[in-house]
Motif scaffolding. Structure first.
Motif, PDB file in Angstrom:
ATOM      1  N   VAL A  33       0.824  -1.229   0.025  1.00 27.13           N
ATOM      2  CA  VAL A  33       0.122   0.057  -0.078  1.00 27.13           C
ATOM      3  C   VAL A  33       0.857   1.338   0.086  1.00 27.13           C
ATOM      4  CG1 VAL A  33      -1.628   1.179   1.156  1.00 27.13           C
ATOM      5  CG2 VAL A  33      -1.739  -1.239   1.115  1.00 27.13           C
ATOM      6  N   TYR A  35       1.019   4.842   0.339  1.00 26.87           N
ATOM      7  CA  TYR A  35       0.082   6.150   0.608  1.00 26.87           C
ATOM      8  C   TYR A  35       0.849   7.501   0.305  1.00 26.87           C
ATOM      9  CZ  TYR A  35      -3.101   8.634   3.705  1.00 26.87           C
ATOM     10  OH  TYR A  35      -4.124   9.487   4.101  1.00 26.87           O
ATOM     11  N   PHE A  47      -3.378   6.808   9.184  1.00 25.69           N
ATOM     12  CA  PHE A  47      -3.114   5.768   8.435  1.00 25.69           C
ATOM     13  C   PHE A  47      -1.898   4.797   9.027  1.00 25.69           C
ATOM     14  CE2 PHE A  47      -0.344   3.849   5.215  1.00 25.69           C
ATOM     15  CZ  PHE A  47      -1.190   3.140   4.625  1.00 25.69           C
ATOM     16  N   THR A  65       3.397  -1.248   3.985  1.00 22.34           N
ATOM     17  CA  THR A  65       2.684   0.028   3.818  1.00 22.34           C
ATOM     18  C   THR A  65       4.239   1.023   3.510  1.00 22.34           C
ATOM     19  OG1 THR A  65       2.831   0.565   6.052  1.00 22.34           O
ATOM     20  CG2 THR A  65       0.792  -0.445   4.849  1.00 22.34           C
ATOM     21  N   VAL A  67       4.720   5.128   3.127  1.00 28.15           N
ATOM     22  CA  VAL A  67       3.962   6.664   3.063  1.00 28.15           C
ATOM     23  C   VAL A  67       5.112   7.510   2.577  1.00 28.15           C
ATOM     24  CG1 VAL A  67       3.196   8.535   4.595  1.00 28.15           C
ATOM     25  CG2 VAL A  67       2.750   6.216   5.296  1.00 28.15           C
ATOM     26  N   HIS A  99      -4.217  13.036  -1.036  1.00 25.89           N
ATOM     27  CA  HIS A  99      -3.858  11.979  -0.649  1.00 25.89           C
ATOM     28  C   HIS A  99      -4.428  10.811  -1.270  1.00 25.89           C
ATOM     29  CE1 HIS A  99      -4.163  14.847   3.025  1.00 25.89           C
ATOM     30  NE2 HIS A  99      -3.094  13.977   3.493  1.00 25.89           N
ATOM     31  N   ALA A 101      -4.053   6.775  -1.945  1.00 23.90           N
ATOM     32  CA  ALA A 101      -3.468   5.346  -1.541  1.00 23.90           C
ATOM     33  C   ALA A 101      -3.791   4.365  -2.570  1.00 23.90           C
ATOM     34  CB  ALA A 101      -4.021   4.691  -0.014  1.00 23.90           C
ATOM     35  N   THR A 118      -8.624   5.369   5.091  1.00 25.17           N
ATOM     36  CA  THR A 118      -8.472   3.845   4.505  1.00 25.17           C
ATOM     37  C   THR A 118      -9.659   2.965   5.386  1.00 25.17           C
ATOM     38  OG1 THR A 118      -6.153   3.917   4.044  1.00 25.17           O
ATOM     39  CG2 THR A 118      -6.953   1.753   4.428  1.00 25.17           C
TER      40      THR A 118
END
Length: 146
Positions: A33, A35, A47, A65, A67, A99, A101, A118
């Motif tokens: 993911v 982001y 998040f 994840t 970011v 933003h 994702a 999310t």
């Protein structure tokens, strides 16, 4: 001869694939993911908190994840040293100031895209419907179920 070699080298260095994520292979051992955010703001913090809360489910589904904020913040912090994060935003057509994702499957393809918030239950269900994930679930029991 020298010119052809130089042109070939430059085209390889400047291609999107070189700056892509991950740079080392076409098929990945994990889902991701990504982001993207304008800054390390309340949505990023939320998040990251929710990713921590859902850590067992994320690990069970082989999800990492990442970011990437326009203000230079990344999580993990080493991300900006390993990848050209601006090129990643360009590669995935992320709009500045938004933003975004993105769920990427183990095949490297984009599976879903959403905004600032999310819905982890939805993401888990979406992943669980994928063919590779179905095979994974047949092979092992989830450590997250009580």
């Amino acid at each position: 001869m020298y010119t052809k070699t130089l042109v070939l080298l430059l085209s390889c260095l400047l291609s999107n694939a070189v700056f892509g994520y991950p740079a080392h292979s076409q098929y990945w051992p994990h889902r991701s993911v990504l982001y993207f955010a304008p800054a390390n703001d309340k949505y990023v913090k939320q998040f990251l908190l929710e990713a921590l809360i859902n850590e067992c489910e994320l690990q069970d589904r082989d999800i990492i994840t990442l970011v990437i904020a326009e203000d230079g913040y990344t999580d993990p912090s080493w991300l900006k040293e390993e990848f050209d994060v601006r090129m990643l935003a360009k590669l995935y057509e992320v709009k500045k100031g938004k933003h975004t994702a993105i769920l990427l499957g183990k095949d490297g393809e984009e599976k879903h895209r959403w905004g600032a918030k999310t819905d982890w239950q939805f993401i888990n269900r979406l992943i669980d419907e994928m063919p590779i994930r179905k095979r994974e679930m047949q092979q092992k029991r989830s450590p997250c179920s009580i």
